[in-house]
Design a protein around this motif. Structure first.
Motif, short mmCIF file in Angstrom:
data_model
loop_
_atom_site.label_atom_id
_atom_site.label_comp_id
_atom_site.label_asym_id
_atom_site.label_seq_id
_atom_site.Cartn_x
_atom_site.Cartn_y
_atom_site.Cartn_z
N LEU A 1 0.91 -1.13 -0.04
CA LEU A 1 -0.02 -0.03 -0.01
C LEU A 1 0.84 1.23 -0.01
O LEU A 1 1.32 1.64 1.12
CB LEU A 1 -0.88 -0.03 1.06
N ARG A 2 1.09 1.81 -1.13
CA ARG A 2 1.84 3.01 -1.38
C ARG A 2 1.03 4.23 -0.84
O ARG A 2 -0.26 4.36 -0.77
CB ARG A 2 2.20 3.23 -2.75
N ASP A 3 1.92 5.26 -0.26
CA ASP A 3 0.97 6.15 0.52
C ASP A 3 0.24 7.03 -0.56
O ASP A 3 -0.93 7.57 -0.38
CB ASP A 3 2.35 7.35 0.86
N ASP A 4 0.56 6.98 -1.79
CA ASP A 4 -0.23 7.89 -2.88
C ASP A 4 -1.33 6.94 -3.44
O ASP A 4 -2.10 7.67 -3.94
CB ASP A 4 0.84 8.16 -4.12
N PHE A 5 -1.30 5.82 -2.95
CA PHE A 5 -2.76 4.89 -3.33
C PHE A 5 -3.74 5.45 -2.23
O PHE A 5 -5.06 5.15 -2.78
CB PHE A 5 -2.34 3.41 -3.02
N VAL A 6 -3.48 5.99 -1.33
CA VAL A 6 -4.65 6.49 -0.38
C VAL A 6 -4.68 7.92 -0.42
O VAL A 6 -5.81 8.54 -0.42
CB VAL A 6 -4.15 5.95 1.14
N PHE A 7 -3.40 8.68 -0.15
CA PHE A 7 -3.31 10.26 -0.13
C PHE A 7 -3.41 10.87 -1.40
O PHE A 7 -3.54 12.22 -1.57
CB PHE A 7 -2.46 10.73 0.74
N GLY A 8 -3.33 10.25 -2.72
CA GLY A 8 -3.23 10.65 -4.00
C GLY A 8 -4.44 10.67 -4.69
O GLY A 8 -5.39 10.36 -4.13
N SER A 9 -4.38 10.89 -6.05
CA SER A 9 -5.50 10.81 -6.85
C SER A 9 -6.28 9.53 -6.76
O SER A 9 -7.37 9.53 -7.13
CB SER A 9 -5.12 11.35 -8.25
N LYS A 10 -5.40 8.60 -6.73
CA LYS A 10 -6.17 7.03 -6.84
C LYS A 10 -6.68 6.91 -5.64
O LYS A 10 -7.81 6.27 -5.73
CB LYS A 10 -5.05 6.21 -6.87
N GLY A 11 -6.42 7.63 -4.60
CA GLY A 11 -7.26 7.25 -3.28
C GLY A 11 -8.67 8.09 -3.48
O GLY A 11 -9.71 7.52 -3.07
N VAL A 12 -8.60 9.29 -3.83
CA VAL A 12 -9.65 10.09 -4.16
C VAL A 12 -10.86 9.18 -4.91
O VAL A 12 -11.97 9.30 -5.01
CB VAL A 12 -9.47 11.61 -4.84
N LYS A 13 -10.18 8.60 -6.08
CA LYS A 13 -11.17 7.89 -7.17
C LYS A 13 -11.36 6.52 -6.69
O LYS A 13 -12.89 6.33 -6.82
CB LYS A 13 -10.29 7.86 -8.33
N PHE A 14 -10.67 5.91 -5.92
CA PHE A 14 -11.00 4.51 -5.72
C PHE A 14 -11.27 4.12 -4.33
O PHE A 14 -11.92 3.15 -3.97
CB PHE A 14 -9.81 3.68 -6.45
N MET A 15 -11.05 4.96 -3.51
CA MET A 15 -11.11 4.74 -2.24
C MET A 15 -11.88 6.02 -1.43
O MET A 15 -11.32 6.73 -0.48
CB MET A 15 -9.86 4.67 -1.38
N PRO A 16 -13.13 6.19 -1.76
CA PRO A 16 -13.98 7.31 -1.33
C PRO A 16 -14.21 7.48 0.37
O PRO A 16 -13.94 8.30 0.78
CB PRO A 16 -15.24 7.25 -1.98
N TYR A 17 -14.54 6.14 0.78
CA TYR A 17 -14.79 6.11 2.13
C TYR A 17 -13.51 6.39 2.90
O TYR A 17 -13.62 7.14 4.09
CB TYR A 17 -15.40 4.92 2.77
N THR A 18 -12.33 5.88 2.56
CA THR A 18 -11.19 6.12 3.33
C THR A 18 -10.68 7.58 3.36
O THR A 18 -10.16 7.90 4.23
CB THR A 18 -10.06 5.23 2.77
N THR A 19 -11.09 8.29 2.06
CA THR A 19 -10.65 9.52 1.69
C THR A 19 -11.52 10.25 2.57
O THR A 19 -10.82 11.37 3.23
CB THR A 19 -10.94 9.98 0.26
N TYR A 20 -13.00 10.12 2.63
CA TYR A 20 -13.74 10.72 3.78
C TYR A 20 -13.07 10.83 5.38
O TYR A 20 -13.11 11.61 6.09
CB TYR A 20 -14.82 10.46 3.50
N LEU A 21 -12.53 9.61 5.74
CA LEU A 21 -12.19 9.57 7.06
C LEU A 21 -11.03 10.22 7.15
O LEU A 21 -10.73 10.68 8.23
CB LEU A 21 -12.12 7.82 7.35
#
Length: 982
Positions: free
Chosen positions: A76-96
């Motif tokens: 789990l790279r940091d930009d997978f969560v905190f980058g554009s991929k996180g916003v696009k593919f992990m919306p619930y995590t991004t909200y938290l």
């Protein structure tokens, strides 16, 4: 005792492998450890400091959380969560992260960035040793103090699902578990479904305290397709839905118990731009770490940006959160945002416990710990803390108490940061004694090889090895007694543990006897050379012989490469060194061809006359010639007229153009895969081909490459092997189409993607069949000694079987690397080595140089992250350690192995009986140079800033390379014995 050159070289390399193994065991050391706490014994917690007042807080604070769920997503790279991929593919995590009750961090992992060492770092808080890269394949039980052991001792019920590495590290720690293999990287669906299928049942139960989930699918997708694969988005979306399910369940439970729970989302390591990991790039080091709990209340407008922390900080934080002692070997510090909502006294209590643990670890590992700035800061913090406690017990609620508490908190945080940094610098303790013994063995072998050059490279290819006389000499017994006495002194006086001292006396005595015998053999060979007056001279009949330009290039190139290993930049970009060397070699060959074709020895112009039959026939180029190792031999017999004197027509032009054709091929290959460190991120042809938009172009290129491979390989195979090769190459394309890398002509979109196990096994059958046919021909040639053709065909079939295996393991965009390798070998065989009649030494070194260059043309580097782990599971539907390790090693070192195999096949087709013996000796010698020099270099640079990120991975590659060299030399020797019998 007389030995052939090949047999002698093979024995030397085997001894060198033992020396390198002993050196590696001493060089990759044991990290800092705490000796004050074991699994069965725990120290009482440090009492709260006081200054003249009595404090009754002498126990551990109560747990902060009722239940803890650790959701670890591998890779789990940091930009997978905190980058554009996180916003696009992990919306619930991004909200938290942006608005929920959570604290977000970018956790930096330390080398090596592979799974098992990272799990140890997360649970122990310590820095694992680099040797854990090797142990990652078969993890032993973790005896070091850790959070899991502390939780079990405290009566916590722990459940685990996921990577079976946890089960190996923590046996008998889980009340319930289901492990899945982490090495079968072709699977990225079932490996996660096997974890998730338990989730609904476990979340409804209340009979557990800690739940650990280790998901592997994301990492497997990276290994197979890279971080830009469209599968990454699907997997991130799946992980986001699982996180939401866990968090919702924990929140509903908190409404009933009114006690907060903790959900930890983290990664063990990141992922490079090629999908691998193990090295020190930012993408591999930075991972996401999110702590989610209703205890972390967030006020409106409170923006919490991810802070950079160390991955080792999680162990101390989990221990505090569960009300457990901090692991004794932890070098991490408490993540303070998790406790900043607690009362000031509890905050200071948590910080004090962490500082006491770090200061004790510092005292155990640093002799002059009192002079460390962190220790001084800790003592100052403790005194201020005592004063604050005194004021607090006096019920002084004035502003003085508040300001002093804030000052103590800042002082503790500074002390923790400094203590952690000081301990991280003390990352390892080298086993100098084991390193020294291994270095002595390696250097003795190198000296023996150098001193044996005159005899080993004579026309007989034999040498008199002084084996028995040194063993029964007085010098041998004196050396053995001296070394044994030193061994006793070192082992009885050593303060730290030593691997060599831990061996049995019989084994240690055998090593001492071997070192003594080698030293006596070196002395005997040196004395004989001086007595005979033949030091660096073996051709007294030709005293006027001189070095050729090719000899000078070989010598300077070899020594230049060895010297370049002393600089970290040259190791990171070693591919540039080999590219330069083979380009320079091509220019030197061009000069030699033009000189031989247009000028006589006296520099008078000459015309190339008619071609002779010997050029186009397989007649040997090495027949009736004295073969010499020109790298180190200054006396060179003048060559007679070469086959260039008889060239005409297209053959003449092909010979003249061949160096430029090879240069063009090498330049095209450099554009295929960017490697190294500085330019690895730049786009290359491989990235363009592997993108989903160019799958049709990749399919056409793969199909054409397989056709050309068949055309280049089949010419010397038997009819049976030709059919097997054709069907095998067809199976290679079908396998790549089955897993979705390429397209079938009749299927434009690969919707039905499978693991390709059946197709890959289909190819494996033909590989084994071709290898069996070649081996049968070799054995047949032993019986029918007069039939030289059977042996030649057998060797070529073995070589073609290895080519078919490489075609299967190489990714589709790398098939042109294999094509160009075969093409260059064909060009050099027909138009350079035979016409110019190079001797075995020159041909051997050219093969070695091109083998090293093609190692980097594949996209490899001196970073562990470029190892293609997915190649080890082609054709496997479950993890099998031995086949997986063999396939991975072969795919990684396919370049050197294929060029060495071609060398055996080429030299065996010559009638000169000494060619293979000379080649084996020169191959062993030229491989021993960089290994011996690099061992000395890393010993002197062991405290270098980049010792773990640059020098140590290269040392692992050198160790693997000398092991492969031993196998190659053994094959050389076996073929040499076959030649002798024939």
């Amino acid at each position: 005792m007389r030995l052939g050159s090949g047999t002698f070289a093979a024995c030397c390399v085997v001894i060198e492998v033992l020396g390198v193994a002993l050196f590696l065991r001493g060089f990759f050391p044991t990290p800092v450890r705490s000796s004050s706490r074991t699994e069965h014994q725990a120290e009482p917690p440090a009492p709260e400091p006081s200054a003249g007042a009595s404090s009754n807080w002498t126990k551990l604070p109560p747990p902060l959380f009722r239940k803890v769920v650790i959701m670890l997503i591998d890779g789990l790279r940091d930009d997978f969560v905190f980058g554009s991929k996180g916003v696009k593919f992990m919306p619930y995590t991004t909200y938290l992260v942006e608005k929920g009750a959570s604290h977000s961090f970018v956790a930096e992992a330390k080398l090596p960035t592979v799974t098992m060492p990272r799990i140890k770092a997360l649970m122990t808080g310590s820095l694992p040793g680099f040797i854990d890269v090797v142990r990652n394949l078969n993890s032993p039980a973790l005896l070091e103090d850790n959070v899991i052991t502390q939780a079990k001792a405290a009566g916590k019920r722990i459940i685990f699902y996921g990577d079976e590495t946890w089960v190996k590290l923590f046996p008998r720690h889980f009340v319930e578990y289901d492990g899945t293999t982490s090495f079968f990287v072709s699977d990225y669906t079932e490996v996660d479904d096997n974890v998730t299928r338990h989730l609904d049942k476990v979340l409804k139960r209340g009979d557990w305290d800690v739940l650990i989930l280790h998901y592997l699918g994301l990492d497997h997708i990276g290994h197979v397709s890279g971080p830009s694969s469209p599968l990454i988005g699907h997997k991130l979306r799946e992980m986001d839905s699982i996180l939401m399910k866990i968090h919702t369940s924990l929140l509903s439970e908190e409404r009933e118990t009114l006690v907060p729970n903790l959900l930890v989302l983290c990664g063990d390591h990141g992922m490079s731009e090629t999908g691998g990991h193990g090295a020190s790039s930012v993408e591999e080091l930075n991972t996401a770490l999110i702590l989610i709990s209703s205890a972390f209340e967030r006020k409106p407008g409170d923006i919490r940006r991810p802070k950079h922390v160390q991955q080792t900080d999680l162990a101390a934080t989990l221990a505090i959160g569960l009300g457990l002692p901090i692991p004794g070997s932890s070098v991490g510090s408490l993540l303070f945002p998790t406790v900043e909502g607690r009362p000031v006294r509890e905050q200071l209590r948590f910080l004090h416990l962490n500082a006491v643990q770090l200061s004790k670890l510092l005292q155990e590992n640093v002799p002059s710990y009192t002079k460390e700035p962190g220790f001084e800061q800790f003592k100052m913090s403790e005194r201020l803390h005592g004063n604050w406690i005194r004021l607090y017990l006096e019920e002084n609620n004035s502003e003085v108490l508040f300001n002093l508490g804030a000052k103590v908190r800042r002082q503790y945080l500074d002390a923790l940061r400094t203590l952690s940094l000081s301990l991280s610098r003390q990352v390892a303790q080298y086993d100098i004694y084991s390193m020294l013994v291994g270095t002595v063995m390696v250097l003795e072998v190198l000296a023996l090889l150098l001193l044996s050059i005159p005899q080993a490279l004579s026309s007989e290819a034999e040498l008199e090895v002084p084996l028995w006389s040194p063993v029964f000499s007085l010098l041998f017994y004196l050396m053995f007694l001296v070394l044994s006495a030193l061994h006793v002194i070192v082992c009885t006086s050593a303060e730290s543990s030593c691997y060599f001292c831990g061996l049995s006396w019989l084994t240690a005595g055998g090593v001492m006897a071997l070192i003594s015998a080698l030293l006596c053999a070196v002395g005997s060979a040196l004395a004989k050379m001086f007595a005979d007056g033949k030091f660096l001279s073996k051709n007294p009949a030709h005293p006027k012989a001189r070095w050729s330009e090719l000899d000078v290039l070989i010598l300077l190139g070899t020594m230049g490469h060895v010297l370049s290993l002393g600089a970290s930049s040259f190791i990171e970009e070693e591919h540039q060194t080999w590219y330069f060397l083979i380009n320079t070699l091509c220019l030197a060959l061009c000069h030699e061809i033009y000189r031989n074709c247009f000028l006589r020895d006296d520099c008078e112009p000459q015309q190339c006359s008619h071609v002779e039959e010997g050029f186009v026939s397989p007649a040997p180029a090495l027949q009736d010639r004295s073969i010499r190792c020109n790298m180190l031999e200054p006396h060179r017999v003048s060559k007679g007229p070469t086959s260039l004197d008889t060239l005409r027509g297209y053959e003449k032009w092909m010979v003249l153009a061949s160096p430029w054709v090879i240069l063009t091929c090498c330049r095209l290959l450099r554009s295929l895969n960017q490697t190294g460190v500085q330019w690895a991120h730049r786009p290359d042809l491989g990235h363009w081909l592997t993108s989903s938009d160019h799958k049709a172009e990749l399919s056409v290129l793969a199909a054409l490459s397989l056709i050309v491979i068949f055309a280049l390989v089949q010419r010397r195979c038997s009819l049976t092997s030709k059919v097997a090769m054709a069907l095998g190459l067809l199976g290679v394309y079908c396998y790549r189409a089955a897993i979705g890398n390429v397209l079938f002509p009749w299927q434009r979109d690969s919707k039905d993607i499978s693991k390709g196990v059946i197709e890959a096994r289909f190819v494996h059958v033909f590989v084994l069949g071709i290898l069996f046919t070649g081996t049968k021909d070799l054995l047949k040639s032993q019986v029918i000694a007069a039939d030289f053709t059977i042996k030649t065909v057998g060797l070529w079939e073995i070589y073609s079987g290895l080519v078919l295996l490489a075609a299967l393991l190489f990714r589709p965009h790398n098939l042109p690397v294999l094509v160009f390798s075969l093409f260059i070998q064909t060009i050099m065989t027909k138009f350079i080595w035979k016409p110019l009649r190079h001797d075995a030494a020159e041909i051997t070194i050219m093969h070695y140089w091109f083998g090293q260059a093609f190692f980097y043309f594949q996209g490899n580097s001196n970073s562990i992250a470029t190892v293609d782990v997915s190649a080890g599971f082609v054709g496997l539907d479950t993890y099998m350690e031995v086949p997986a390790m063999f396939l991975t090693a072969f795919a990684t070192f396919a370049g050197p192995v294929l060029w060495a195999s071609h060398l055996v096949s080429f030299l065996s087709s010559e009638t000169s009986g000494s060619a293979l013996g000379h080649a084996c000796f020169c191959y062993a010698l030229i491989c021993s140079f960089p290994v011996s020099a690099y061992i000395i270099l890393v010993t002197s640079l062991r405290y270098h800033l980049f010792i773990w990120s640059v020098f140590s991975p290269k040392l692992l590659y050198e160790g693997m390379h000398i092991l492969i060299t031993a196998a190659i030399c053994a094959f050389f020797t076996a073929m040499d014995q076959t030649n002798t019998k024939s």
